[in-house]
Design a protein around this motif. Sequence first.
Motif, PDB file in Angstrom:
ATOM      1  N   LEU A  61      12.378 -10.193  12.668  1.00 43.21           N
ATOM      2  CA  LEU A  61      12.671  -9.398  11.459  1.00 43.21           C
ATOM      3  C   LEU A  61      11.911 -10.117  10.119  1.00 43.21           C
ATOM      4  CD1 LEU A  61      16.639  -9.065  10.982  1.00 43.21           C
ATOM      5  CD2 LEU A  61      15.018  -7.258  11.214  1.00 43.21           C
ATOM      6  N   THR A  62      11.628  -9.302   9.316  1.00 44.75           N
ATOM      7  CA  THR A  62      10.881  -9.666   8.273  1.00 44.75           C
ATOM      8  C   THR A  62      11.725  -9.308   6.871  1.00 44.75           C
ATOM      9  OG1 THR A  62       8.550  -9.982   9.190  1.00 44.75           O
ATOM     10  CG2 THR A  62       8.843  -9.879   6.878  1.00 44.75           C
ATOM     11  N   LEU A  63      12.241 -10.356   6.302  1.00 44.49           N
ATOM     12  CA  LEU A  63      13.209  -9.913   5.243  1.00 44.49           C
ATOM     13  C   LEU A  63      12.752 -10.517   3.693  1.00 44.49           C
ATOM     14  CD1 LEU A  63      16.615 -10.657   7.071  1.00 44.49           C
ATOM     15  CD2 LEU A  63      15.462  -8.359   6.769  1.00 44.49           C
ATOM     16  N   THR A  64      13.273  -9.950   2.561  1.00 47.45           N
ATOM     17  CA  THR A  64      13.168 -10.413   1.326  1.00 47.45           C
ATOM     18  C   THR A  64      14.359 -11.080   1.089  1.00 47.45           C
ATOM     19  OG1 THR A  64      11.200  -8.693   0.859  1.00 47.45           O
ATOM     20  CG2 THR A  64      12.570  -9.915  -0.773  1.00 47.45           C
ATOM     21  N   LEU A  65      14.238 -12.371   0.800  1.00 49.56           N
ATOM     22  CA  LEU A  65      15.473 -13.042   0.615  1.00 49.56           C
ATOM     23  C   LEU A  65      15.693 -13.265  -1.024  1.00 49.56           C
ATOM     24  CD1 LEU A  65      15.475 -16.174   3.118  1.00 49.56           C
ATOM     25  CD2 LEU A  65      16.840 -13.959   3.277  1.00 49.56           C
ATOM     26  N   GLU A  66      16.918 -12.683  -1.349  1.00 53.59           N
ATOM     27  CA  GLU A  66      17.066 -12.671  -3.063  1.00 53.59           C
ATOM     28  C   GLU A  66      18.000 -13.903  -3.269  1.00 53.59           C
ATOM     29  OE1 GLU A  66      15.595 -10.639  -5.137  1.00 53.59           O
ATOM     30  OE2 GLU A  66      14.775  -9.387  -3.712  1.00 53.59           O
ATOM     31  N   LYS A 139      10.025 -14.170   1.079  1.00 53.25           N
ATOM     32  CA  LYS A 139       9.801 -13.570   2.209  1.00 53.25           C
ATOM     33  C   LYS A 139      10.120 -14.562   3.329  1.00 53.25           C
ATOM     34  CE  LYS A 139       7.905  -9.519   1.640  1.00 53.25           C
ATOM     35  NZ  LYS A 139       8.419  -8.175   1.565  1.00 53.25           N
ATOM     36  N   ALA A 140      10.852 -13.976   4.358  1.00 53.36           N
ATOM     37  CA  ALA A 140      11.111 -14.767   5.259  1.00 53.36           C
ATOM     38  C   ALA A 140      10.977 -13.837   6.743  1.00 53.36           C
ATOM     39  CB  ALA A 140      12.688 -15.093   5.454  1.00 53.36           C
ATOM     40  N   ARG A 141      10.313 -14.703   7.708  1.00 51.58           N
ATOM     41  CA  ARG A 141      10.034 -14.020   9.009  1.00 51.58           C
ATOM     42  C   ARG A 141      11.205 -14.722   9.972  1.00 51.58           C
ATOM     43  NH1 ARG A 141       8.221 -10.051  12.223  1.00 51.58           N
ATOM     44  NH2 ARG A 141       7.383 -10.695  14.080  1.00 51.58           N
ATOM     45  N   ILE A 142      12.254 -13.973  10.658  1.00 46.23           N
ATOM     46  CA  ILE A 142      13.067 -14.917  11.526  1.00 46.23           C
ATOM     47  C   ILE A 142      12.771 -14.201  13.040  1.00 46.23           C
ATOM     48  CG2 ILE A 142      15.365 -15.113  12.060  1.00 46.23           C
ATOM     49  CD1 ILE A 142      15.923 -13.999   9.145  1.00 46.23           C
ATOM     50  N   GLU A 143      12.563 -15.317  13.873  1.00 39.58           N
ATOM     51  CA  GLU A 143      12.406 -14.884  15.049  1.00 39.58           C
ATOM     52  C   GLU A 143      13.429 -15.654  16.168  1.00 39.58           C
ATOM     53  OE1 GLU A 143       7.563 -14.671  15.427  1.00 39.58           O
ATOM     54  OE2 GLU A 143       8.263 -16.465  14.147  1.00 39.58           O
TER      55      GLU A 143
END
Length: 146
Positions: A61-66, A139-143
């Motif tokens: 997932l690529t998410l934007t962490l607020e 921006k965070a990439r989670i793998e």
Amino acid sequence: MAFITSLVFALALPALPAHAQQHAPTKAKTMKIRLTIGEKVLTATLRDNATTRDFVSLLPLTLTLEDYAATEKISDLPRRLSTKGAPPGTDASAGDITYYAPWGNLALFHRDFGHSSGLVTLGKLDGGVEALREPGPLKARIELVK
């Protein structure tokens, strides 16, 4: 008499390892994830529960962490996760990776927080939380780490 006691002991001894094996605790399956936030790479160890397994099924997932409440970074997920068997809530501490069921979002804590109903712990960062304290959206990439 000593001969009979020794004989009984000798005959019973081979059965002990099998019996002990039946009652030995089973090692829980651990899952690791990698979070890439800008140039920083963090790892985390996940718990083995239904909510975590459902989360892992979404990866990568690529998410934007607020920022949220100067305590955590949050992000919406593509869909709600299963909370089957989850406790009704938990106390969050710095480094916890959680799922907040009422909103359906991922929450990564960089400060300790009290009890929250609907919060399910997915895992814990293996190292520090400094990268999560950066201001603004990240921006965070989670793998999943294999």
